[in-house]
Scaffold this active site. Structure first.
Site, mmCIF file in Angstrom:
data_model
loop_
_atom_site.group_PDB
_atom_site.id
_atom_site.type_symbol
_atom_site.label_atom_id
_atom_site.label_comp_id
_atom_site.label_asym_id
_atom_site.label_seq_id
_atom_site.Cartn_x
_atom_site.Cartn_y
_atom_site.Cartn_z
ATOM 1 N N SER A 4 0.814 -1.214 0.000
ATOM 2 C CA SER A 4 0.000 0.000 0.000
ATOM 3 C C SER A 4 0.847 1.263 0.000
ATOM 4 C CB SER A 4 -0.946 -0.008 1.213
ATOM 5 O OG SER A 4 -0.194 -0.103 2.410
ATOM 6 N N THR A 5 1.982 1.261 0.674
ATOM 7 C CA THR A 5 2.818 2.457 0.712
ATOM 8 C C THR A 5 3.431 2.735 -0.656
ATOM 9 O OG1 THR A 5 3.310 1.965 3.020
ATOM 10 C CG2 THR A 5 4.694 3.597 1.961
ATOM 11 N N GLU A 32 11.318 -9.056 -2.629
ATOM 12 C CA GLU A 32 11.717 -7.805 -1.982
ATOM 13 C C GLU A 32 13.084 -7.945 -1.307
ATOM 14 O OE1 GLU A 32 7.205 -6.170 -1.081
ATOM 15 O OE2 GLU A 32 8.258 -7.315 0.456
#
Length: 191
Positions: free
Chosen positions: A9-10, A81
Site C-alpha cells: 500500500s505504501t 523484496e
C-alpha cells in the site's frame, strides 16, 4: 538510475509521485501489481535478469523496530523484496506512523515450497497457511507465529529450515534509510 520497486500500500502512493518527477529510470517491480501500476504511470519496467545492481530500492514495511529490524511480506512478495534489497546500493523504507513498534511481534510471513509442505510446517510450528494466492514465483504463503523474543535466533531458525524459501524478517544490515510520515511531519533515519 536503476530503481527497485517494492510491493504494498505504501508503494502505491510512491509510484505516482515518482512518475510525476519525469526522471529517466530503469525500474524492476517485485510484483505483477506494482509492475502494472508503474507501467500505467509511464515508468519503464524491466525484468530483473538484465540488472546487476540497483542504485536504490524503495519499499514499505509491516513493522519497524528502533534498531531497524523489519517485518515485511503482508503482500506475499517478501522473497523478491529481499533479493532486490540485497542487490541495492541503498534500501529505503517508507512507512506511515502505524509501522514503528518497540519490538517485532508475530506473525512473520514465510514462503514455503509445496514439496514436503506438511513436513516443513511441522518443523516450523506454530505456523498457519494464509488463504491467499501463491507468491509471484509460485510459493505457498504462511505466517510463522513462534517467539520473536530473540529476533536474530528466530531469523536464523527460519533461514535454516529446509523447505522454507524465504521469511519476512529483514535485518538492519539491509536497510539504509527509514522514512516515517506522522501527520504533517516526516521523520528520516539513516542506518
Amino acid at each position: 538510475m536503476v530503481v527497485g520497486l517494492g510491493t504494498g500500500s505504501t508503494v502505491a502512493f510512491l509510484l505516482p509521485a515518482l512518475a510525476a518527477r519525469g526522471l529517466t529510470l530503469r525500474c524492476v517491480a517485485t510484483s505483477k501489481r506494482t509492475e502494472a501500476a508503474a507501467r500505467s504511470l509511464g515508468l519503464r519496467v524491466e525484468p530483473f535478469g538484465a540488472i546487476e545492481h540497483f542504485d536504490i530500492a524503495i519499499d514499505g514495511a509491516d513493522q519497524i523496530t528502533p534498531d531497524g529490524w523489519l517485518i515485511k511480506g503482508g503482500g506475499a512478495a517478501h522473497t523478491r523484496e529481499k533479493i532486490v534489497a540485497a542487490t541495492s546500493d541503498r534500501f529505503v523504507i517508507i512507512a506511515d506512523s502505524s509501522k514503528p513498534v518497540v519490538a517485532l511481534h508475530a506473525p512473520v510471513p514465510v514462503e514455503l515450497l509445496e514439496f514436503g509442505l506438511a513436513s516443513t510446517m511441522r518443523r516450523l510450528a506454530p505456523i498457519r497457511l494464509r488463504d491467499v494466492p501463491r507468491s509471484p514465483d509460485g510459493g505457498v504463503i504462511a505466517d510463522y507465529h513462534g517467539s520473536l523474543d530473540d529476533i536474530e535466533a528466530a531469523a536464523g531458525l527460519l533461514s535454516r529450515t529446509a523447505g522454507l524459501v524465504e521469511h519476512g524478517l529483514f535485518p538492519p544490515a539491509l536497510v539504509s534509510d527509514i522514512i516515517v510520515a506522522t501527520g504533517d511531519q516526516v521523520h528520516h533515519r539513516s542506518l
